[in-house]
Scaffold this active site. Structure first.
Site, short mmCIF file in Angstrom:
data_model
loop_
_atom_site.label_atom_id
_atom_site.label_comp_id
_atom_site.label_asym_id
_atom_site.label_seq_id
_atom_site.Cartn_x
_atom_site.Cartn_y
_atom_site.Cartn_z
N HIS A 122 -11.12 37.85 70.55
CA HIS A 122 -11.27 38.33 71.92
C HIS A 122 -9.91 38.80 72.39
CE1 HIS A 122 -12.66 38.71 76.01
NE2 HIS A 122 -11.90 37.73 76.45
N GLU A 128 -10.45 40.69 81.66
CA GLU A 128 -11.15 40.78 80.39
C GLU A 128 -12.53 41.42 80.56
OE1 GLU A 128 -11.64 36.76 79.00
OE2 GLU A 128 -12.71 36.13 80.80
N CYS A 183 -14.54 44.03 74.79
CA CYS A 183 -13.25 43.50 75.25
C CYS A 183 -12.13 44.41 74.74
CB CYS A 183 -13.04 42.06 74.81
SG CYS A 183 -12.95 41.77 73.04
N ASP A 227 -12.08 47.52 74.33
CA ASP A 227 -11.94 48.77 75.09
C ASP A 227 -10.96 48.63 76.26
OD1 ASP A 227 -13.75 50.49 73.63
OD2 ASP A 227 -15.34 49.19 74.36
#
Ligand SMILES: [Zn+2]
Length: 467
Positions: A95, A111, A32, A34
């Site tokens: 996240h 995402e 995530c 990245d």
């Protein structure tokens, strides 16, 4: 510096990302993080710091780049905001996604790795998904460039910076003390362990395995057995005036590592607890030093932060030789707490250490949290102020009972359970009228509108008296 992109450019770039997999650092796994990094590269020409997504709000200096908002009841996100989910997500690492649209009640974001597809072939692509707000939750709103004719034209011809292939780094791990050619030093001894053997047997092989799993080359000082003592070897070289063939001088000339980490355990009174990171006073702490210090804080605990020293041989020599070096005291060998923690958590502890050296989480699991609680055994009395359907099970697909058994304005039922389902709160009840079925029935008592999704914050279709 504000972004090099205008708001319009940022949003159109963001939209173009959907359906593609981004991995700008080219490290193993399409996480995530990245995706957020790719977006930030586009906006600012540099990435974001953090081992996991939850580090982003505090590990980066957003002064002059963005505003960090923490979610509140009245906060509404905007398209283009980077949203950080807390450590209930991603198995403790958090996240991150980017907001495509938002209302006061939900956000639709782009995402990666929500489902755990960081390592799939092909990997999980950037996907649009709608989530509720959560607490805590952070929103990072970039300062965009002002729209001018010039940057409008420029953006069309200028793609996002392309990352170069990441071949991994050459990392030297050093076990402190040792049984070498010039000495036999066990280091600190306590609680049935000695520093020399404990780190060689339990710590370094595991750190090595994790680092190699993401493509780094790991060199152990003294080879596989680590039967050498870097401190004694370096000192010997100095004593005989040979500054090329011993200890760190040999390392500099022959190994040329990108990173050196030397492992120790501290000794003091039984009460002293926690690890710390020591660096040469010639250079400021770098991201690895800070990440190692943070990893200690999240695991065994830390007694102090990154500490520059000018009285340690290896720190001094690496400082002079311009080698990237730090010494980590993993905790106190004299502390029962520290040794119990480390021996009981060897894998997760050494993984955290390796992640700090790697700079990013290793083996990212799904960002999606484990199933959350949806049923509570709370009792009370619900009195309806309108007609409400009654069902044989909770949820919008539950079989409805015949309309004459629905709740009407003024009817009441005692309930013994509340259930969150299909965007509504439901109660489980039995009819009070004599001769009714003694089975459990369900009805909705309100829609879920509260941001925190707490039933007691809602306006009901009638009245609830809690028991
Ligand atoms: Zn030591």
């Amino acid at each position: 510096m504000t972004s090099i992109r205008t708001y319009k450019q940022a949003i159109s770039y963001l939209k173009s990302m959907e359906g593609h997999a981004y991995n700008p650092d080219n490290a193993y796994g399409v996480q995530c993080f990245d995706l957020a990094n790719q977006y930030w590269l586009y906006l600012f020409n540099h990435g974001l710091k953090g081992v996991g997504a939850a580090d982003i709000p505090t590990w980066n200096n957003f002064t002059n780049e963005a505003t960090v908002y923490e979610n509140t009841q009245s906060f509404q996100a905007l398209p283009g905001d980077v949203v950080i989910f807390n450590r209930n997500y991603g198995e403790g690492y958090g996240h991150v996604g980017i907001v495509l649209k938002a209302t006061l009640n939900s956000i639709t974001i782009l995402e990666q790795n929500w489902l755990g597809g960081a390592y799939w072939t092909p990997p999980e692509v950037a996907t649009r998904r709608t989530h509720g707000y959560d607490f805590p939750m952070w929103f990072i709103r970039p300062f965009y460039a002002k729209s001018t004719k010039l940057n409008a034209v420029k953006s069309k011809s200028k793609p996002a910076r392309k990352a170069k292939a990441n071949k991994g780094k050459k990392i030297m791990l050093v076990a402190g003390h040792g049984k070498g050619a010039y000495s036999n030093d066990p280091g600190a001894v306590a609680n049935g362990y000695n520093e020399r053997d404990f780190n060689r047997k339990n710590i370094i092989p595991r750190v090595k395995k994790y680092l190699e799993s993401v493509g780094h080359t790991v060199v152990l000082y003294g080879g596989k057995t680590m039967n050498q003592d870097l401190y004694q070897d370096t000192r010997y070289g100095q004593q005989v005036g040979n500054y090329s063939d011993y200890g760190l001088y040999w390392v500099k000339k022959n190994v040329k590592p990108d990173i050196i980490v030397e492992f120790h355990l501290d000794a003091a009174s039984p009460q002293a607890s926690g690890g710390h990171v020591i660096i040469s006073d010639r250079y400021p702490a770098d991201d690895i030093d800070k990440a190692l210090s943070s990893a200690l804080g999240k695991t065994v605990g830390k007694i102090r932060g990154v500490t520059p020293r000018n009285d340690l041989l290896n720190a001094n020599v690496t400082g002079r030789l311009n080698l990237n070096y730090r010494l980590i005291e993993l905790g106190f060998i004299t502390s029962k707490h520290d040794m119990n923690y480390i021996t009981n958590n060897l894998d997760s502890f050494t993984k955290r250490i390796a992640e700090a050296i790697n700079g990013r989480q290793i083996g990212a699991k799904a960002s999606k949290p484990k199933e959350k609680q949806t049923v509570w055994n709370w009792k009370g009395k619900f009195t309806a102020d309108r007609t409400i359907k009654v069902r044989k099970s909770p949820g919008l697909n539950g079989t409805e009972v015949e309309p004459r058994s629905w709740l009407k304005n003024g009817n009441y039922v005692p309930f013994d359970q509340v259930i969150k389902k299909d965007g509504h709160w439901w109660v489980r009840f039995k009819y009070v009228q004599p001769g009714s079925s003694d089975k459990d029935f369900y009805c909705a008592v309100c829609k879920i509108t509260d941001k925190e999704q707490k039933i007691k914050n809602e306006k009901y279709w009638g009245e609830i008296v809690w028991k």
